[in-house]
Design an enzyme around this catalytic site. Structure first.
Site, PDB file in Angstrom:
ATOM      1  N   SER A 177       0.858  -1.198   0.000  1.00  0.00           N
ATOM      2  CA  SER A 177       0.000   0.000   0.000  1.00  0.00           C
ATOM      3  C   SER A 177       0.878   1.227   0.000  1.00  0.00           C
ATOM      4  O   SER A 177       1.913   1.263   0.687  1.00  0.00           O
ATOM      5  CB  SER A 177      -0.899   0.015   1.232  1.00  0.00           C
ATOM      6  OG  SER A 177      -1.546   1.272   1.371  1.00  0.00           O
ATOM      7  N   TYR A 237      -2.337  -0.921  10.035  1.00  0.00           N
ATOM      8  CA  TYR A 237      -2.301  -1.305   8.624  1.00  0.00           C
ATOM      9  C   TYR A 237      -0.992  -0.884   7.969  1.00  0.00           C
ATOM     10  O   TYR A 237      -0.361  -1.661   7.249  1.00  0.00           O
ATOM     11  CB  TYR A 237      -3.487  -0.666   7.907  1.00  0.00           C
ATOM     12  CG  TYR A 237      -3.597  -1.027   6.450  1.00  0.00           C
ATOM     13  CD1 TYR A 237      -3.995  -2.296   6.052  1.00  0.00           C
ATOM     14  CD2 TYR A 237      -3.326  -0.092   5.462  1.00  0.00           C
ATOM     15  CE1 TYR A 237      -4.113  -2.627   4.710  1.00  0.00           C
ATOM     16  CE2 TYR A 237      -3.441  -0.405   4.118  1.00  0.00           C
ATOM     17  CZ  TYR A 237      -3.831  -1.679   3.751  1.00  0.00           C
ATOM     18  OH  TYR A 237      -3.945  -1.988   2.423  1.00  0.00           O
TER      19      TYR A 237
END
Length: 253
Positions: A147, A160
């Site tokens: 990401s 995350y």
């Protein structure tokens, strides 16, 4: 070098998190390029996804229900694959959980949430790679879905980000360990996409991305999958160890 859509013909590719969203679209792109697929997902609806893709593209597509948080589930899956395939050419580590996007500050994240995210996103990626690595052919390619939040340090997303930062770091280390076998390992780091998996993301977070990209606007799984499919090809070996921010210019590296 031009790589045609037939460049994955004869390749066998495993895709985790393949039941829906980005994983499903990656599977479609690989099937369109001629690959034989094996989808793995905790969602049993992945079986219907596999059947649909197999019928649409006329390639073999298998499905197994796998829990990336359970080492025994991953081990059983690897044994099942070994029972049908004598080798594999590609692994896309797409399966992950994305909780707390744009949510709690780092002081307020529960330990249980932190551990769950790291278990699935980091340990699950490692264990799946370890379980399948003996099956990799000399043209093997691993693509880890990371990401771009790990590249720019998005706030209120620490669990995350930590997991995806670890995935990028693992990509680099695995590239060196597996490189002598001719196996390439790379990562794709997209921004927030418009999928069913991000419906819970606050609108202001979407707005931040969609106005901040060099090419403004939303990003969809279809915008990512061409890069993933290329990274599974033989010419992509030169990109081993790289983390590519495929995000329409929100982050430059």
């Amino acid at each position: 070098m031009h790589v045609s859509l037939s460049s994955l013909a004869g390749h066998r590719v495993v895709i985790t998190g393949g039941a829906r969203g980005l994983g499903e679209i990656i599977a479609e792109a690989c099937a369109a390029a001629g690959a034989e697929l094996w989808l793995a997902d905790i969602l049993e609806e992945g079986g219907k996804t596999a059947d649909r893709i197999a019928a649409k593209y006329e390639v073999p597509v298998s499905f197994s229900c796998v829990d990336l948080a359970a080492p025994e589930s991953i081990a059983t899956f690897a044994e099942t694959v070994r029972g049908k395939w004598d080798s594999i050419d590609g692994l896309v580590n797409n399966g992950a959980i994305a909780t707390n996007v744009g949510g709690k500050n780092f002081e307020d994240i529960e330990i249980e949430l932190w551990d769950r995210v790291q278990t699935v996103n980091v340990r699950g990626t490692w264990l799946m790679t370890r379980a399948l690595s003996p099956l990799f052919s000399t043209r093997g390619r691993i693509v880890n879905i990371a990401s771009d939040t790990a590249l720019w340090g998005a706030p209120r997303l620490l669990a995350y980000i930590a997991s995806k930062g670890a995935v990028i770091a693992m990509t680099r280390s695995l590239a060196r360990e597996l490189g002598p076998r001719g196996i390439g390992v790379s990562a794709v780091a997209p921004g927030i996409m418009r999928t069913e998996a991000t419906e819970y993301v606050p609108q202001e977070r979407h707005d931040l991305y969609e106005t901040g990209r060099a090419v403004p606007g939303p990003q969809y799984p279809e915008d990512i999958v061409g890069v993933v499919a290329f990274l599974l090809t033989e010419p992509a070996l030169s990109l081993t160890g790289q983390a590519l921010p495929v995000n329409a210019g929100f982050v430059f590296t």
